[in-house]
Design an enzyme around this catalytic site. Structure first.
Site, PDB file in Angstrom:
ATOM      1  CD  GLN A  45      -2.899  -1.161   2.313  1.00 16.83           C
ATOM      2  OE1 GLN A  45      -2.608  -1.753   3.352  1.00 16.83           O
ATOM      3  NE2 GLN A  45      -4.035  -0.507   2.184  1.00 16.83           N
ATOM      4  CG  HIS A  65       1.561  -5.091 -13.206  1.00 20.03           C
ATOM      5  ND1 HIS A  65       2.744  -5.569 -12.703  1.00 20.03           N
ATOM      6  CD2 HIS A  65       1.521  -3.783 -12.846  1.00 20.03           C
ATOM      7  CE1 HIS A  65       3.389  -4.608 -12.064  1.00 20.03           C
ATOM      8  NE2 HIS A  65       2.662  -3.517 -12.139  1.00 20.03           N
ATOM      9  CG  ASP A  78       3.410  -0.512 -10.867  1.00 20.75           C
ATOM     10  OD1 ASP A  78       3.120  -1.561 -10.256  1.00 20.75           O
ATOM     11  OD2 ASP A  78       3.340  -0.395 -12.103  1.00 20.75           O
ATOM     12  NE  ARG A 103       0.069  -4.672  11.871  1.00 15.85           N
ATOM     13  CZ  ARG A 103      -1.027  -4.905  11.148  1.00 15.85           C
ATOM     14  NH1 ARG A 103      -2.003  -4.014  11.096  1.00 15.85           N
ATOM     15  NH2 ARG A 103      -1.164  -6.025  10.492  1.00 15.85           N
ATOM     16  CG  HIS A 148      -0.713  -6.100   5.388  1.00 12.07           C
ATOM     17  ND1 HIS A 148      -0.815  -5.453   6.600  1.00 12.07           N
ATOM     18  CD2 HIS A 148      -1.854  -5.803   4.735  1.00 12.07           C
ATOM     19  CE1 HIS A 148      -1.961  -4.790   6.663  1.00 12.07           C
ATOM     20  NE2 HIS A 148      -2.612  -4.984   5.543  1.00 12.07           N
ATOM     21  CG  ASN A 192      -3.257  -7.476   8.160  1.00 13.71           C
ATOM     22  OD1 ASN A 192      -3.496  -6.959   9.250  1.00 13.71           O
ATOM     23  ND2 ASN A 192      -3.925  -7.150   7.059  1.00 13.71           N
ATOM     24  CD  GLU A 193      -8.005  -6.942   8.290  1.00 16.11           C
ATOM     25  OE1 GLU A 193      -8.571  -7.149   7.207  1.00 16.11           O
ATOM     26  OE2 GLU A 193      -8.178  -5.910   8.956  1.00 16.11           O
ATOM     27  CG  ASN A 337      -6.357  -5.147  12.047  1.00 16.79           C
ATOM     28  OD1 ASN A 337      -5.522  -4.879  12.915  1.00 16.79           O
ATOM     29  ND2 ASN A 337      -6.025  -5.419  10.804  1.00 16.79           N
ATOM     30  CD  GLU A 405      -5.022  -2.658   9.663  1.00 15.65           C
ATOM     31  OE1 GLU A 405      -6.088  -2.355   9.100  1.00 15.65           O
ATOM     32  OE2 GLU A 405      -4.205  -3.467   9.178  1.00 15.65           O
TER      33      GLU A 405
HETATM   34  C1  NOJ Z   1      -7.455  -3.715   6.931  1.00 14.71           C
HETATM   35  C2  NOJ Z   1      -6.212  -3.978   6.157  1.00 14.71           C
HETATM   36  O1  NOJ Z   1      -5.280  -4.639   6.955  1.00 14.71           O
HETATM   37  C3  NOJ Z   1      -5.599  -2.732   5.537  1.00 14.71           C
HETATM   38  O2  NOJ Z   1      -4.642  -3.132   4.614  1.00 14.71           O
HETATM   39  C4  NOJ Z   1      -6.694  -1.889   4.911  1.00 14.71           C
HETATM   40  O3  NOJ Z   1      -6.180  -0.804   4.215  1.00 14.71           O
HETATM   41  C5  NOJ Z   1      -7.633  -1.433   6.010  1.00 14.71           C
HETATM   42  N1  NOJ Z   1      -8.248  -2.608   6.591  1.00 14.71           N
HETATM   43  C6  NOJ Z   1      -8.743  -0.495   5.553  1.00 14.71           C
HETATM   44  O4  NOJ Z   1      -9.612  -1.171   4.711  1.00 14.71           O
END
Ligand code: NOJ
Length: 498
Positions: A45, A65, A78, A103, A148, A192-193, A337, A405
């Site tokens: 991100q 892509h 990118d 983090r 992630h 993550n998640e 989160n 988060e």
């Molecule tokens: C959870 C995700 O871990 C993160 O990458 C995302 O941007 C946020 N939620 C917001 O949607």
């Protein structure tokens, strides 16, 4: 008693009362002295440099892509916020806000371009060494997410999370991380998640994500099964070979909404509990509960439906007794989160088969809840934050909970008053969970440090406390009002009262 004595006593009582109330109010607004404040990002991100200096292709590089049309604004990662080159700027603004921790995630493909341990990219190791050292030089703790969502495409070609071999590769990756960074990184988050990214194997969830394979109720369950093993492998590796010398913590980050029964009927209460088990317990129960393994209701419903579908085995794979034990207890804290809440009743929804249908729940939202103007899923439900924290506290043996988060999206305004009130209301509820309900919340991480690529929503949904103009090649970081709010809050260690 004369009337003047009586009024004196009354006045005294009043003074005592007001003073007491002020004291308890300030106690309840104040964060514990060792409470950690931080902010978060993820590699794809923010980093950019998608193929810089030997980095390999991840599944996100590959998908966006191949399919720019999957992205809401045809943007991809990118270049993103160019943190690959501007990481010192990121550290500068973290310090400016007085953050205790940062983090961030490591892009597996930056240090292992194909995901394999015999192919290490030194430039990638150097990048993360520089970032970690810069953080430590500025007194900021690195909290590092290993995964992630940006799997090496090479591993995806072998089936990604649906191939049991992924656990071997993930353990190899974790070893490289502990070896290279574990002398300085003391907080590790394996995944993550999970329940968000496994939707890439079921073509559901709220956004298009790689590998975008349409196997609901089968592919996502396989991925869940193997990622739990992969997580446990990374945890045990640390325990056996690194904990004694490195003395850090390893855990996982789980996302959950709060699931509130639609009415107080027995049926809705049971449905809300089922939702918690299918959308949180599915990952949390095997790791954090006393018994381990998938929640009983999940096992029962998926097995029953699989049988009715004429299958020879359950769509949800079965752990051996040894594996249940191996996964159980593989945590040093609970990474949580939280963004929003939902109302729950029982019923049938979703594709057939799918996890949604297996759960026999139907969710909705209250139209009166305030909402993000850009993320349809993000309704503002701060009381759900407290209920969720307390539920985790009560159901999983009172773990230390690190909020990894929590945050709010808008189109990108600098006067982000809605974000400030989101933070404020959620932090207020967090403190109630701590002081009233007794939960062990050890820190809070605001999502996000920067406006960044919101996956396939591109830059149309911005979560940053710093604004980034992605058409400016210099990508300057511009403070929003919410960064000032956090700065003052961290300095005072107290939620400001209006
Ligand atoms: C959870 C995700 O871990 C993160 O990458 C995302 O941007 C946020 N939620 C917001 O949607």
């Amino acid at each position: 008693m004369g009337s003047s004595t009586r009024s004196c006593l009354l006045l005294l009582a009043l003074v005592v009362l007001v003073h007491g109330a002020a004291r308890s109010r300030s106690a309840n607004n104040r964060f514990p002295d060792d409470f950690l404040f931080g902010s978060a990002t993820a590699a794809y991100q923010v980093e950019g440099g998608w193929n810089a200096d030997g980095k390999g292709e991840s599944i996100w590089d590959h998908m966006l892509h191949e399919h720019p049309e999957y992205s809401a604004d045809r943007q991809n990662g990118d270049v993103a916020d160019d943190s690959y080159h501007l990481y010192k700027e990121d550290v500068r603004i973290l310090k400016e806000m007085g953050m205790n921790h940062y983090r961030f995630s490591i892009a597996w493909t930056r240090i292992m371009p194909t995901g394999e341990a015999n192919n290490i990219n030194q430039a990638g190791i150097d990048y993360y060494n520089n970032l970690i050292n810069e953080l430590l030089d500025n007194g900021i703790l690195p909290v590092v997410t290993m995964y992630h969502w940006d799997l090496p495409q090479w591993l995806q070609d072998l089936g990604g999370w649906t191939n049991p071999i992924i656990a071997d590769y993930f353990e190899d990756y974790a070893r490289v991380l502990y070896e290279n960074f574990g002398d300085r990184v003391k907080w590790w988050i394996t995944l993550n998640e999970p329940l968000t990214f496994v939707a890439g194997y079921s073509n559901d969830g709220y956004f298009i994500q790689p590998p975008w394979i349409n196997k609901p109720g089968v592919g996502d369950y396989l991925a869940i099964h193997h990622l739990l093993i992969a997580h446990a492998r990374a945890y045990h590796l640390y325990d056996e070979q690194y904990r004694a010398t490195q003395q850090g913590k390893v855990s996982i980050t789980i996302q959950s909404d709060w699931y509130e029964p639609l009415t107080n009927s027995t049926e809705d209460i049971a449905a809300a509990d089922r939702a918690r088990q299918f959308y949180l317990g599915m990952i949390a129960h095997p790791i954090f509960s006393t018994e381990g393994d998938y929640p009983a209701i999940v096992r029962e419903l998926v097995d029953k439906k699989s049988k009715a579908e004429g299958r020879t085995r359950s769509r949800l794979p079965v752990f051996s007794k040894e594996m249940v034990e191996y996964i159980r207890g593989t945590y040093d804290f609970f990474g949580l989160n939280y963004y929003t809440g939902k109302l729950v009743t029982s019923g049938e929804t979703g594709k057939n088969p799918s996890r949604d249908r297996d759960s026999e729940v139907v969710t909705s939202v209250d139209p009166s809840w305030p909402a993000s103007s850009v993320s349809p899923w993000l309704k503002v439900v701060p009381w759900g934050f407290r209920k969720l924290i307390t539920w985790i506290h009560e159901n999983y043996n009172a773990p230390d909970i690190l909020i990894t988060e929590n945050g709010f999206s808008d189109a990108g305004t600098l006067e982000d008053t809605d974000r400030i009130s989101y933070f404020k209301s959620h932090l207020t509820e967090l403190l109630k969970a701590v002081y009233v309900d007794g939960a062990n919340v050890i820190g809070y991480t605001a999502w996000s440090l920067l406006d960044n690529l919101e996956w396939n929503k591109g830059y149309t949904q911005r979560f940053g406390v710093y604004y980034v103009n992605i058409t400016d090649p210099a990508r300057p970081r511009i403070p929003k009002a919410s960064s000032q709010f956090l700065k003052e809050l961290i300095q005072a260690r107290e939620i400001p009262q209006d």
